[in-house]
Structure formats: structure tokens, C-alpha cells
Design an enzyme around this catalytic site. Structure first.
Site, short mmCIF file in Angstrom:
data_model
loop_
_atom_site.label_atom_id
_atom_site.label_comp_id
_atom_site.label_asym_id
_atom_site.label_seq_id
_atom_site.Cartn_x
_atom_site.Cartn_y
_atom_site.Cartn_z
N GLU A 25 0.82 -1.21 0.00
CA GLU A 25 0.00 0.00 0.00
C GLU A 25 0.86 1.27 0.00
O GLU A 25 0.60 2.18 -0.76
CB GLU A 25 -0.88 -0.04 1.26
CG GLU A 25 -2.02 0.94 1.30
CD GLU A 25 -2.73 0.89 2.65
OE1 GLU A 25 -2.83 1.94 3.29
OE2 GLU A 25 -3.17 -0.22 3.06
N HIS A 69 8.67 -0.55 5.44
CA HIS A 69 8.19 -0.57 6.82
C HIS A 69 7.99 -2.00 7.31
O HIS A 69 7.63 -2.88 6.54
CB HIS A 69 6.89 0.23 6.99
CG HIS A 69 5.79 -0.14 6.04
ND1 HIS A 69 5.76 0.31 4.73
CD2 HIS A 69 4.69 -0.91 6.20
CE1 HIS A 69 4.68 -0.17 4.14
NE2 HIS A 69 4.02 -0.92 5.00
P1 AMP Z 1 1.32 -2.05 3.50
O1 AMP Z 1 2.04 -1.06 2.62
O2 AMP Z 1 0.57 -3.07 2.69
O3 AMP Z 1 2.25 -2.70 4.50
O4 AMP Z 1 0.22 -1.26 4.32
C1 AMP Z 1 0.49 0.03 4.80
C2 AMP Z 1 0.07 0.16 6.25
O5 AMP Z 1 0.27 1.50 6.63
C3 AMP Z 1 -1.41 -0.17 6.51
O6 AMP Z 1 -1.49 -1.10 7.58
C4 AMP Z 1 -2.02 1.20 6.88
O7 AMP Z 1 -3.03 1.10 7.86
C5 AMP Z 1 -0.82 1.95 7.40
N1 AMP Z 1 -0.90 3.40 7.23
C6 AMP Z 1 -1.18 4.07 6.08
N2 AMP Z 1 -1.15 5.40 6.30
C7 AMP Z 1 -0.86 5.58 7.61
C8 AMP Z 1 -0.70 6.72 8.44
N3 AMP Z 1 -0.82 7.95 7.97
N4 AMP Z 1 -0.41 6.52 9.76
C9 AMP Z 1 -0.26 5.27 10.24
N5 AMP Z 1 -0.40 4.15 9.50
C10 AMP Z 1 -0.71 4.30 8.20
#
Ligand code: AMP
Length: 132
Positions: A87, A92
Site C-alpha cells: 500500500e 516498513h
Molecule cells: P502495506 O504497505 O501493505 O504494509 O500497508 C500500509 C500500512 O500503513 C497499513 O497497515 C495502513 O493502515 C498503514 N498506514 C497508512 N497510512 C498511515 C498513516 N498515515 N499513519 C499510520 N499508518 C498508516
């Protein structure tokens, strides 16, 4: 700049759990369980396996310290680690306090926590992190 770079720089608010010069940890805004934390490098890199060996090693050691703090703040069987990155294009590590393997299912419905509950969770992890 990626959204996570802006978070690490303090340009976008986050629930900070831990930090050092190179890395930053904050609560996932859509948590699988209370205490679900993301750990990122401040340096902008999308794919974790594009990181140099040394940086990746330091990243994992930092994530370990955060995991220790999470386990103290949120007693659990183990803290699970996952890397998806489908996403947000900024490397991360997800750290998830697990009671069972079901807690690591990213298809589960996410918790809806109040701002106060999120802040309290982040503060608990921060308190344990800075004790080290
Ligand atoms: P992934 O890239 O598939 O590991 O997913 C991205 C993760 O980042 C998801 O679990 C989202 O809930 C989280 N996420 C996205 N934007 C934010 C934000 N602004 N603050 C905290 N978590 C976030």
C-alpha cells in the site's frame, strides 16, 4: 516525499512509539490489534530488500528494541513481524503483539480506536522504549 517520510519528519502527525537518528516507529492507523506498530527508515526507500546489508541490519536491530517495548507495554505470546509494503511505497516493518497466529491475518477487520486510546497505546510503548 512519501507519506511515511513526512510522518518521520513530523510534517504529518503520527502516534510516535520510538525513534533514533535513522529510524522511526509509530502506530498503524488501522491496527490489527492494540499496539500494532510500524517501523520505518527515515531515508526514503520503497522496497526493504533494496536496502544495503548494513542499513537493513541496523533497521532490524531497531525493530527488535521496539518489539521488546511493545511486549512490555502489551503482554502477548510473541510480537509478530511482517513486511508487506503493498500500500505505502516506503519500507516498513509491521510489529503486532500476538495472542495467536490469527492476529497476523492482514485480511482481518481493523480495530477502530479513539484518539485517546491510540495516544495511550503509543505512550505506553514510548515509556518502555526509553527505559532501555
Ligand atoms: P502495506 O504497505 O501493505 O504494509 O500497508 C500500509 C500500512 O500503513 C497499513 O497497515 C495502513 O493502515 C498503514 N498506514 C497508512 N497510512 C498511515 C498513516 N498515515 N499513519 C499510520 N499508518 C498508516
Amino acid at each position: 516525499m512519501s507519506i511515511f517520510s513526512k510522518i518521520a519528519a513530523g510534517e504529518i502527525p503520527s502516534y510516535k512509539c520510538a525513534e533514533n537518528e535513522e529510524f522511526y516507529a509509530f502506530l498503524d492507523i488501522n491496527p490489527l490489534v492494540k499496539g500494532h506498530t510500524l517501523v520505518i527508515p527515515r531515508r526514503e526507500v520503497d522496497y526493504i530488500f533494496d536496502m544495503e546489508d548494513d542499513e537493513l541490519a541496523r533497521f532490524e536491530v531497531f525493530a527488535k528494541k521496539v518489539a521488546v517495548a511493545i511486549k512490555r507495554a502489551f503482554p502477548c505470546v510473541k510480537v509478530g513481524q511482517a513486511v508487506l509494503g503493498l500500500e505505502v511505497p516506503h519500507a516498513h516493518i509491521h510489529l503486532v503483539p500476538m495472542q495467536s497466529e490469527k492476529d497476523m491475518n492482514f485480511s482481518n477487520p481493523k480495530l477502530s480506536l479513539s484518539k485517546e486510546e491510540m495516544q495511550e497505546a503509543a505512550d505506553k510503548i514510548w515509556t518502555e522504549f526509553v527505559k532501555e
